[in-house]
Design an enzyme around this catalytic site. Structure first.
Site, PDB file in Angstrom:
ATOM      1  N   HIS A  62     -23.549  16.555 -24.626  1.00 50.26           N
ATOM      2  CA  HIS A  62     -24.610  17.563 -24.665  1.00 50.26           C
ATOM      3  C   HIS A  62     -25.993  16.974 -24.428  1.00 50.26           C
ATOM      4  CE1 HIS A  62     -21.817  19.907 -27.612  1.00 50.26           C
ATOM      5  NE2 HIS A  62     -21.359  19.908 -26.379  1.00 50.26           N
ATOM      6  N   LYS A  72     -32.586  11.722 -29.994  1.00 53.25           N
ATOM      7  CA  LYS A  72     -31.767  11.923 -31.193  1.00 53.25           C
ATOM      8  C   LYS A  72     -31.571  10.601 -31.923  1.00 53.25           C
ATOM      9  CE  LYS A  72     -29.228  15.378 -28.576  1.00 53.25           C
ATOM     10  NZ  LYS A  72     -28.008  15.682 -27.813  1.00 53.25           N
ATOM     11  N   TYR A 129     -28.189  14.151 -37.801  1.00 47.10           N
ATOM     12  CA  TYR A 129     -29.095  13.582 -36.812  1.00 47.10           C
ATOM     13  C   TYR A 129     -30.426  14.305 -36.755  1.00 47.10           C
ATOM     14  CZ  TYR A 129     -26.745  17.102 -33.855  1.00 47.10           C
ATOM     15  OH  TYR A 129     -26.204  18.257 -33.341  1.00 47.10           O
ATOM     16  N   ASP A 166     -17.112  23.261 -24.780  1.00 43.57           N
ATOM     17  CA  ASP A 166     -16.923  21.875 -24.334  1.00 43.57           C
ATOM     18  C   ASP A 166     -15.697  21.721 -23.446  1.00 43.57           C
ATOM     19  OD1 ASP A 166     -18.296  20.149 -27.280  1.00 43.57           O
ATOM     20  OD2 ASP A 166     -19.213  21.253 -25.609  1.00 43.57           O
TER      21      ASP A 166
HETATM   22  C1  LIG Z   1     -27.108  22.085 -31.554  1.00 41.88           C
HETATM   23  C2  LIG Z   1     -27.424  23.374 -32.234  1.00 41.88           C
HETATM   24  C3  LIG Z   1     -26.495  24.415 -32.278  1.00 41.88           C
HETATM   25  N1  LIG Z   1     -26.824  25.582 -32.914  1.00 41.88           N
HETATM   26  C4  LIG Z   1     -25.822  26.634 -32.957  1.00 41.88           C
HETATM   27  C5  LIG Z   1     -25.264  27.069 -31.596  1.00 41.88           C
HETATM   28  C6  LIG Z   1     -23.844  27.443 -31.904  1.00 41.88           C
HETATM   29  O1  LIG Z   1     -23.783  28.795 -32.303  1.00 41.88           O
HETATM   30  C7  LIG Z   1     -23.458  26.565 -33.088  1.00 41.88           C
HETATM   31  C8  LIG Z   1     -22.629  25.357 -32.690  1.00 41.88           C
HETATM   32  O2  LIG Z   1     -23.320  24.714 -31.626  1.00 41.88           O
HETATM   33  P1  LIG Z   1     -22.600  23.603 -30.788  1.00 41.88           P
HETATM   34  O3  LIG Z   1     -21.167  23.991 -30.550  1.00 41.88           O
HETATM   35  O4  LIG Z   1     -23.461  23.286 -29.588  1.00 41.88           O
HETATM   36  O5  LIG Z   1     -22.640  22.370 -31.802  1.00 41.88           O
HETATM   37  P2  LIG Z   1     -22.200  20.864 -31.438  1.00 41.88           P
HETATM   38  O6  LIG Z   1     -20.998  20.861 -30.536  1.00 41.88           O
HETATM   39  O7  LIG Z   1     -22.145  20.125 -32.710  1.00 41.88           O
HETATM   40  O8  LIG Z   1     -23.429  20.338 -30.561  1.00 41.88           O
HETATM   41  C9  LIG Z   1     -24.161  19.177 -30.918  1.00 41.88           C
HETATM   42  O9  LIG Z   1     -23.305  18.101 -30.755  1.00 41.88           O
HETATM   43  C10 LIG Z   1     -23.638  17.091 -29.833  1.00 41.88           C
HETATM   44  C11 LIG Z   1     -22.880  15.839 -30.230  1.00 41.88           C
HETATM   45  C12 LIG Z   1     -25.071  16.835 -29.672  1.00 41.88           C
HETATM   46  O10 LIG Z   1     -25.535  15.715 -29.432  1.00 41.88           O
HETATM   47  C13 LIG Z   1     -25.974  17.974 -29.674  1.00 41.88           C
HETATM   48  O11 LIG Z   1     -27.125  17.647 -30.428  1.00 41.88           O
HETATM   49  C14 LIG Z   1     -25.448  19.253 -30.139  1.00 41.88           C
HETATM   50  O12 LIG Z   1     -25.261  19.983 -28.958  1.00 41.88           O
HETATM   51  O13 LIG Z   1     -24.694  26.121 -33.665  1.00 41.88           O
HETATM   52  C15 LIG Z   1     -28.052  25.789 -33.504  1.00 41.88           C
HETATM   53  O14 LIG Z   1     -28.334  26.871 -34.058  1.00 41.88           O
HETATM   54  N2  LIG Z   1     -28.984  24.778 -33.452  1.00 41.88           N
HETATM   55  C16 LIG Z   1     -28.709  23.580 -32.845  1.00 41.88           C
HETATM   56  O15 LIG Z   1     -29.587  22.691 -32.851  1.00 41.88           O
END
Ligand SMILES: Cc1cn([C@H]2C[C@H](O)[C@@H](COP(=O)(O)OP(=O)(O)O[C@H]3O[C@H](C)C(=O)[C@H](O)[C@H]3O)O2)c(=O)[nH]c1=O
Length: 183
Positions: A62, A72, A129, A166
């Site tokens: 991401h 980050k 993070y 993903d």
């Molecule tokens: C990143 C983020 C997500 N969200 C919400 C959006 C979705 O409804 C839910 C899950 O999001 P996501 O599937 O993108 O979460 P991760 O897969 O953990 O994503 C993160 O994981 C990888 C390893 C990263 O480096 C990024 O910082 C970040 O994208 O949280 C938010 O409300 N705020 C945020 O800052």
């Protein structure tokens, strides 16, 4: 902070921080502005994130497009991950190259803007993070975690648990990207 060293892609800095353990449990300073600035981390933070992952979960790769690009500082509060940062800055000598490190409590990785980030949990993990710009859903992008062109040697790809998002990320060569080297 107990130490800091630049990795094979020198924009990435691996920090070691001291964990003070006693009969109650432990205490650790995850970030201290003056020390980390002095060690080369030239940013402040505006948001702190926490995610919990079951074993073998993969999150990534991401990044957020400019002008919402995020640096980050990533660490593990509990558990262990195989953490990966991929240089996506067009024109970079390391474009498409990655660094992978195992993170557990006591280690933090600084990933500057211009890198895609992901990890695979090696056990149940609480991942914390700090980021240098706020979440911007309109500029949130991803690249395919197991893109053969990246050659990332994930610990357990056959066991990977991924979000729907993903599972459908494009290869890096086709992913939207507005990063030029140097940032
Ligand atoms: C990143 C983020 C997500 N969200 C919400 C959006 C979705 O409804 C839910 C899950 O999001 P996501 O599937 O993108 O979460 P991760 O897969 O953990 O994503 C993160 O994981 C990888 C390893 C990263 O480096 C990024 O910082 C970040 O994208 O949280 C938010 O409300 N705020 C945020 O800052």
């Amino acid at each position: 902070m107990a130490g800091a060293r630049r990795l094979e892609i020198p924009d990435l800095i691996l920090f070691e921080y001291k964990i003070f353990e006693d009969e109650r449990g432990f205490f650790a300073e995850l970030w201290k502005r003056g020390e980390y600035l002095a060690a080369g981390l030239p940013y402040d933070f505006v948001q702190v994130n926490l995610s919990y992952s079951r074993p073998y979960v993969v999150r990534g790769l991401h990044y957020q497009l400019k002008p919402s690009e995020q640096g980050k500082l990533v660490t593990v509060v509990r558990g262990r991950v195989y953490d990966v940062a991929v240089d996506i800055r067009r024109g970079s000598p390391w474009f498409g190259k990655h660094v992978a490190v195992e993170l557990a409590p006591g280690r933090a990785l600084w990933i500057p803007p211009g890198f895609a980030h992901g990890f695979q949990a090696l056990e149940e993990t609480l991942f914390l993070y700090l980021v240098t710009k706020e979440f911007d859903p309109q500029r949130d992008r991803c690249a395919k975690w197991d893109d053969p062109a990246l050659g990332i040697r994930w610990p357990a790809p056959e066991k990977a648990i991924l979000s729907q998002k993903d599972r459908s990320c494009p290869p890096l060569a086709e992913a939207e990207n507005n990063f030029e080297y140097p940032i």
